[in-house]
Design a protein around this motif. Sequence first.
Motif, PDB file in Angstrom:
ATOM      1  N   GLY A  99      16.525  -3.063   0.789  1.00 47.04           N
ATOM      2  CA  GLY A  99      16.247  -3.240   2.221  1.00 47.04           C
ATOM      3  C   GLY A  99      14.809  -3.660   2.491  1.00 47.04           C
ATOM      4  O   GLY A  99      14.476  -4.047   3.611  1.00 47.04           O
ATOM      5  N   MET A 100      13.959  -3.605   1.467  1.00 46.20           N
ATOM      6  CA  MET A 100      12.556  -4.012   1.667  1.00 46.20           C
ATOM      7  C   MET A 100      12.388  -5.526   1.703  1.00 46.20           C
ATOM      8  O   MET A 100      11.359  -6.032   2.147  1.00 46.20           O
ATOM      9  N   GLN A 101      13.414  -6.256   1.225  1.00 47.56           N
ATOM     10  CA  GLN A 101      13.301  -7.717   1.263  1.00 47.56           C
ATOM     11  C   GLN A 101      13.205  -8.210   2.700  1.00 47.56           C
ATOM     12  O   GLN A 101      13.896  -7.683   3.575  1.00 47.56           O
ATOM     13  N   ILE A 102      12.424  -9.241   2.907  1.00 46.29           N
ATOM     14  CA  ILE A 102      12.411  -9.847   4.239  1.00 46.29           C
ATOM     15  C   ILE A 102      13.781 -10.475   4.518  1.00 46.29           C
ATOM     16  O   ILE A 102      14.536 -10.759   3.593  1.00 46.29           O
ATOM     17  N   GLY A 103      14.091 -10.695   5.794  1.00 49.10           N
ATOM     18  CA  GLY A 103      15.372 -11.289   6.173  1.00 49.10           C
ATOM     19  C   GLY A 103      15.375 -12.797   5.962  1.00 49.10           C
ATOM     20  O   GLY A 103      14.339 -13.428   5.755  1.00 49.10           O
ATOM     21  N   VAL A 132       0.518 -10.008  -0.632  1.00 48.02           N
ATOM     22  CA  VAL A 132       0.334  -8.627  -1.091  1.00 48.02           C
ATOM     23  C   VAL A 132       1.640  -7.887  -0.804  1.00 48.02           C
ATOM     24  O   VAL A 132       2.014  -7.716   0.364  1.00 48.02           O
ATOM     25  N   GLY A 133       2.342  -7.509  -1.862  1.00 52.14           N
ATOM     26  CA  GLY A 133       3.648  -6.856  -1.726  1.00 52.14           C
ATOM     27  C   GLY A 133       4.757  -7.828  -2.053  1.00 52.14           C
ATOM     28  O   GLY A 133       5.314  -8.492  -1.170  1.00 52.14           O
ATOM     29  N   THR A 134       5.104  -7.929  -3.331  1.00 50.79           N
ATOM     30  CA  THR A 134       6.022  -8.980  -3.793  1.00 50.79           C
ATOM     31  C   THR A 134       7.431  -8.465  -4.049  1.00 50.79           C
ATOM     32  O   THR A 134       8.404  -9.196  -3.882  1.00 50.79           O
ATOM     33  N   PHE A 135       7.548  -7.203  -4.498  1.00 58.89           N
ATOM     34  CA  PHE A 135       8.854  -6.593  -4.782  1.00 58.89           C
ATOM     35  C   PHE A 135       9.627  -7.495  -5.764  1.00 58.89           C
ATOM     36  O   PHE A 135       9.110  -7.816  -6.816  1.00 58.89           O
ATOM     37  N   THR A 136      10.841  -7.935  -5.419  1.00 57.14           N
ATOM     38  CA  THR A 136      11.625  -8.753  -6.359  1.00 57.14           C
ATOM     39  C   THR A 136      11.493 -10.256  -6.075  1.00 57.14           C
ATOM     40  O   THR A 136      12.283 -11.057  -6.584  1.00 57.14           O
ATOM     41  N   TYR A 172      11.471 -12.284  -3.145  1.00 56.14           N
ATOM     42  CA  TYR A 172      12.181 -13.125  -2.162  1.00 56.14           C
ATOM     43  C   TYR A 172      11.214 -13.850  -1.229  1.00 56.14           C
ATOM     44  O   TYR A 172      11.333 -15.067  -1.021  1.00 56.14           O
ATOM     45  N   SER A 173      10.240 -13.123  -0.666  1.00 55.71           N
ATOM     46  CA  SER A 173       9.284 -13.783   0.229  1.00 55.71           C
ATOM     47  C   SER A 173       8.424 -14.777  -0.560  1.00 55.71           C
ATOM     48  O   SER A 173       8.109 -15.859  -0.059  1.00 55.71           O
ATOM     49  N   ALA A 174       8.069 -14.409  -1.787  1.00 65.65           N
ATOM     50  CA  ALA A 174       7.248 -15.315  -2.609  1.00 65.65           C
ATOM     51  C   ALA A 174       8.005 -16.611  -2.908  1.00 65.65           C
ATOM     52  O   ALA A 174       7.417 -17.695  -2.923  1.00 65.65           O
ATOM     53  N   CYS A 177       0.477 -10.191  -5.472  1.00 66.79           N
ATOM     54  CA  CYS A 177      -0.104  -8.891  -5.853  1.00 66.79           C
ATOM     55  C   CYS A 177       0.950  -7.806  -5.664  1.00 66.79           C
ATOM     56  O   CYS A 177       1.545  -7.684  -4.594  1.00 66.79           O
ATOM     57  N   ASP A 178       1.171  -7.008  -6.718  1.00 67.21           N
ATOM     58  CA  ASP A 178       2.094  -5.873  -6.603  1.00 67.21           C
ATOM     59  C   ASP A 178       1.729  -4.854  -7.687  1.00 67.21           C
ATOM     60  O   ASP A 178       1.082  -5.188  -8.673  1.00 67.21           O
ATOM     61  N   VAL A 179       2.166  -3.619  -7.466  1.00 71.31           N
ATOM     62  CA  VAL A 179       1.895  -2.559  -8.451  1.00 71.31           C
ATOM     63  C   VAL A 179       3.059  -2.343  -9.411  1.00 71.31           C
ATOM     64  O   VAL A 179       2.905  -1.629 -10.399  1.00 71.31           O
ATOM     65  N   GLU A 205       8.304  -3.227 -12.909  1.00 71.00           N
ATOM     66  CA  GLU A 205       9.772  -3.196 -12.936  1.00 71.00           C
ATOM     67  C   GLU A 205      10.360  -4.137 -11.875  1.00 71.00           C
ATOM     68  O   GLU A 205      11.185  -5.004 -12.192  1.00 71.00           O
ATOM     69  N   TRP A 206       9.923  -3.977 -10.624  1.00 73.45           N
ATOM     70  CA  TRP A 206      10.479  -4.809  -9.559  1.00 73.45           C
ATOM     71  C   TRP A 206      10.093  -6.277  -9.738  1.00 73.45           C
ATOM     72  O   TRP A 206      10.903  -7.178  -9.528  1.00 73.45           O
ATOM     73  N   THR A 207       8.839  -6.521 -10.145  1.00 72.01           N
ATOM     74  CA  THR A 207       8.413  -7.924 -10.241  1.00 72.01           C
ATOM     75  C   THR A 207       8.999  -8.624 -11.464  1.00 72.01           C
ATOM     76  O   THR A 207       8.958  -9.852 -11.533  1.00 72.01           O
ATOM     77  N   PRO A 223      -3.255  -2.432  -7.905  1.00 71.48           N
ATOM     78  CA  PRO A 223      -3.418  -2.229  -6.467  1.00 71.48           C
ATOM     79  C   PRO A 223      -3.926  -3.510  -5.793  1.00 71.48           C
ATOM     80  O   PRO A 223      -4.893  -4.118  -6.271  1.00 71.48           O
ATOM     81  N   GLY A 224      -3.253  -3.904  -4.725  1.00 71.86           N
ATOM     82  CA  GLY A 224      -3.569  -5.169  -4.069  1.00 71.86           C
ATOM     83  C   GLY A 224      -5.031  -5.278  -3.654  1.00 71.86           C
ATOM     84  O   GLY A 224      -5.643  -6.340  -3.759  1.00 71.86           O
ATOM     85  N   LEU A 225      -5.576  -4.152  -3.213  1.00 75.61           N
ATOM     86  CA  LEU A 225      -6.957  -4.174  -2.738  1.00 75.61           C
ATOM     87  C   LEU A 225      -7.915  -4.517  -3.876  1.00 75.61           C
ATOM     88  O   LEU A 225      -8.851  -5.304  -3.698  1.00 75.61           O
ATOM     89  N   ILE A 277       1.123 -10.316   4.149  1.00 75.28           N
ATOM     90  CA  ILE A 277       0.891  -8.907   3.802  1.00 75.28           C
ATOM     91  C   ILE A 277       2.170  -8.126   4.057  1.00 75.28           C
ATOM     92  O   ILE A 277       2.687  -8.093   5.185  1.00 75.28           O
ATOM     93  N   ASP A 278       2.683  -7.496   2.987  1.00 78.51           N
ATOM     94  CA  ASP A 278       3.948  -6.750   3.085  1.00 78.51           C
ATOM     95  C   ASP A 278       3.955  -5.629   2.035  1.00 78.51           C
ATOM     96  O   ASP A 278       4.921  -5.470   1.303  1.00 78.51           O
ATOM     97  N   ALA A 279       2.851  -4.871   1.968  1.00 80.76           N
ATOM     98  CA  ALA A 279       2.762  -3.795   0.972  1.00 80.76           C
ATOM     99  C   ALA A 279       2.571  -2.455   1.684  1.00 80.76           C
ATOM    100  O   ALA A 279       3.118  -2.265   2.779  1.00 80.76           O
ATOM    101  N   ASP A 280       1.856  -1.525   1.050  1.00 85.12           N
ATOM    102  CA  ASP A 280       1.647  -0.187   1.627  1.00 85.12           C
ATOM    103  C   ASP A 280       0.958  -0.288   2.993  1.00 85.12           C
ATOM    104  O   ASP A 280      -0.103  -0.889   3.123  1.00 85.12           O
ATOM    105  N   LYS A 281       1.595   0.310   3.983  1.00 89.90           N
ATOM    106  CA  LYS A 281       1.178   0.080   5.380  1.00 89.90           C
ATOM    107  C   LYS A 281      -0.221   0.661   5.677  1.00 89.90           C
ATOM    108  O   LYS A 281      -0.984   0.091   6.456  1.00 89.90           O
ATOM    109  N   ARG A 317      -7.382  -2.784   5.537  1.00 94.97           N
ATOM    110  CA  ARG A 317      -8.290  -3.214   4.451  1.00 94.97           C
ATOM    111  C   ARG A 317      -7.844  -4.567   3.876  1.00 94.97           C
ATOM    112  O   ARG A 317      -8.674  -5.411   3.557  1.00 94.97           O
ATOM    113  N   TYR A 318      -6.541  -4.790   3.774  1.00 94.29           N
ATOM    114  CA  TYR A 318      -6.072  -6.110   3.324  1.00 94.29           C
ATOM    115  C   TYR A 318      -6.532  -7.184   4.318  1.00 94.29           C
ATOM    116  O   TYR A 318      -6.969  -8.270   3.924  1.00 94.29           O
ATOM    117  N   TYR A 319      -6.415  -6.864   5.589  1.00 92.81           N
ATOM    118  CA  TYR A 319      -6.825  -7.815   6.644  1.00 92.81           C
ATOM    119  C   TYR A 319      -8.313  -8.157   6.482  1.00 92.81           C
ATOM    120  O   TYR A 319      -8.691  -9.329   6.514  1.00 92.81           O
TER     121      TYR A 319
END
Length: 224
Positions: free
Chosen positions: A48-52, A74-78, A80-82, A98-100, A103-105, A127-129, A146-150, A155-157
């Motif tokens: 459910g974290m994937q963008i629509g 920042v926040g790549t997961f599997t 889809y957005s990339a 950037c992702d931590v 496994e997911w990447t 860590p993205g930062l 930007i789609d990582a830890d809220k 700081r990402y901004y």
Amino acid sequence: MPESAARRRTRFIDAAIEEYSAGHSTGPDVHQSTLQAVTRERTGRAAGMQIGDDQAVLMEMIVRAMGAKSAVEVGTFTGYSALAIARGLGPEGRLLCCDVSEEWTSIARDAWEEAGVEGRIELRIGPGLETLRALEPVEQFDFAFIDADKESYPRYYDEILPRLRSGGFLLLDNMLQGGRVIDPSATDESVVAIRSMNDTIKQDSRVAVVLLPIGDGVSFVQKL
Ligand SMILES: C[S@@+](CC[C@H](N)C(=O)[O-])C[C@H]1O[C@@H](n2cnc3c(N)ncnc32)[C@H](O)[C@@H]1O
């Protein structure tokens, strides 16, 4: 649950209107559908974290329309957005992801290879930062997502905006937090950080912003 309901990505738009809009928009191709299926299979509820799909198509179109050649996520997961950003960039483009999560990447890497965009993407695990702060001062981007830890959004901004070229776009995901941004009783760290981020962007004279109620709320920020 029908597939269309399972893929609902917003609670801010009437379900029938969302379905009609999706039916009259470009949908995912075979690479994107396969990645969605593999992500559901291998990550379960985290999928459910994937963008629509609407957001992915919109991002790809914007990146292409801008003629963007350099991007950061920042926040790549599997991936889809990339994948959407990389497609918009074209063969000459470069996307730093950037992702931590190794496994997911690892799922992302396979999908990018399948889709033939792996040569456009550099993935840095950590860590993205830290990744952003380690970039050369001269490194500039046309587009950022930007789609990582809220909690870290502010700081990402702060790290990304100075590196964005004038006219460039920064998109931030989950800016409505399922509607909790307007619920005064919601005081968890993520919501507090996102409210603060929304206020900061609105007051930032360096940018123009529109917060759209697609997905979980996406802020489209253009550096002036
Ligand atoms: C919402 S998901 C990203 C979804 C992705 N954009 C997509 O459309 O498929 C958030 C991602 O942020 C990553 N993440 C969490 N904390 C992080 C951090 N401090 N630095 C970098 N990535 C982080 C998680 O591992 C996860 O893959």
